[in-house]
Design an enzyme around this catalytic site. Sequence first.
Site, PDB file in Angstrom:
ATOM      1  N   GLY A  43       0.793  -1.239   0.000  1.00 43.78           N
ATOM      2  CA  GLY A  43       0.000   0.000   0.000  1.00 43.78           C
ATOM      3  C   GLY A  43       0.817   1.277   0.000  1.00 43.78           C
ATOM      4  N   ASN A  74      -6.106  -4.729  -4.094  1.00 46.01           N
ATOM      5  CA  ASN A  74      -6.482  -3.459  -4.728  1.00 46.01           C
ATOM      6  C   ASN A  74      -5.264  -2.675  -5.185  1.00 46.01           C
ATOM      7  OD1 ASN A  74      -9.605  -2.842  -4.269  1.00 46.01           O
ATOM      8  ND2 ASN A  74      -8.831  -4.118  -2.628  1.00 46.01           N
ATOM      9  N   CYS A 192     -10.007  -2.281  -0.026  1.00 49.08           N
ATOM     10  CA  CYS A 192      -8.775  -2.988   0.349  1.00 49.08           C
ATOM     11  C   CYS A 192      -9.189  -4.348   0.889  1.00 49.08           C
ATOM     12  CB  CYS A 192      -8.022  -2.192   1.419  1.00 49.08           C
ATOM     13  SG  CYS A 192      -6.628  -3.103   2.119  1.00 49.08           S
ATOM     14  N   HIS A 194      -8.003  -6.191   3.076  1.00 55.13           N
ATOM     15  CA  HIS A 194      -7.891  -6.386   4.530  1.00 55.13           C
ATOM     16  C   HIS A 194      -9.110  -5.868   5.288  1.00 55.13           C
ATOM     17  CE1 HIS A 194      -3.721  -7.348   3.924  1.00 55.13           C
ATOM     18  NE2 HIS A 194      -3.474  -7.400   5.217  1.00 55.13           N
TER      19      HIS A 194
HETATM   20  N1  DGL Z   1      -4.038  -6.272  -0.164  1.00 55.65           N
HETATM   21  C1  DGL Z   1      -3.791  -4.854  -0.215  1.00 55.65           C
HETATM   22  C2  DGL Z   1      -4.957  -4.146  -0.918  1.00 55.65           C
HETATM   23  O1  DGL Z   1      -6.012  -4.710  -1.147  1.00 55.65           O
HETATM   24  C3  DGL Z   1      -3.603  -4.265   1.152  1.00 55.65           C
HETATM   25  C4  DGL Z   1      -2.340  -4.695   1.840  1.00 55.65           C
HETATM   26  C5  DGL Z   1      -1.096  -4.009   1.372  1.00 55.65           C
HETATM   27  O2  DGL Z   1      -0.974  -2.775   1.516  1.00 55.65           O
HETATM   28  O3  DGL Z   1      -0.238  -4.731   0.884  1.00 55.65           O
HETATM   29  O4  DGL Z   1      -4.815  -2.995  -1.245  1.00 55.65           O
END
Ligand code: DGL
Length: 272
Positions: A43, A74, A192, A194
Amino acid sequence: MQYRPIGIFDSGFGGLTVLKEIERIIPQYDYLYFGDNARAPYGSRSFEAVYAYTLEAVRWLFDQGCHLVILACNTASAKALRTIQQNDLPRLAPEKRVLGVIRPVTEMVGKMTRSRHIGILATAGTVASQSYVIEIKKHFPEVNVTQEACPMWVPLVENNEFDSDGADYFVRQHIHRLFSADRLIDTVVLGCTHYPLLENKISRFLSSGITLVSQGIIVAKSLADYLLRHPEIAARCSTLGRRDFYSSETPEVFERSAVLFYGRSLSCRKMG
Ligand code: DGL
């Protein structure tokens, strides 16, 4: 039947919230999950880094036999998907496909809002890319889109603090900022992978009548629909109901936290 799983890629654990929903709808396919935990979070990383890491992951998933890869992240969808689809795929594997998680949500969300004002909660990288704004405007030009970057939310989830009183402060802060920027928002997207773990907490700080959109189920339905519309791609995905999990971190680290995102325990192998 030759093993040709659908590849599911995320920077770490978050994509498991998407895989969980995909499995509910189309459990018959084989899925190979890869979490790049050793280099997460994405991110706050630059465009160049996210693109390079994501392309590496896609190539590795292709090498494992995947013909279809979902970027269940994302940040990777925002910063790497377009370049991979337009520049890399034609050269690397023109018959293979890479899809993201932003487009399916942006196609739906404009139909959900009554006020025509949408809020996006996402990582700093996704917000900076403007991907949600651009994609929503493409389908619904009259809709207002306001974004709020929530850089503390992924660390809260990763550190198992998503249910703690301490998390209240950061959740309230970003919800307050989002609605201070636009009081007419009636639909809020969790942009996101998470954030579904924070959903209960987020809901508590939202006024009644606000719709909270979690992307897992939307992505799952969109993938099922894609496979129906593209039988030639579906035919290249094997259907033994097999699940494989890989991480760039040590498997024990992945297995310990994965259960929070996936809802059940799993067994992981080290990538590479
Ligand atoms: N999986 C990431 C997203 O959906 C969030 C985690 C990250 O920052 O790596 O943006």
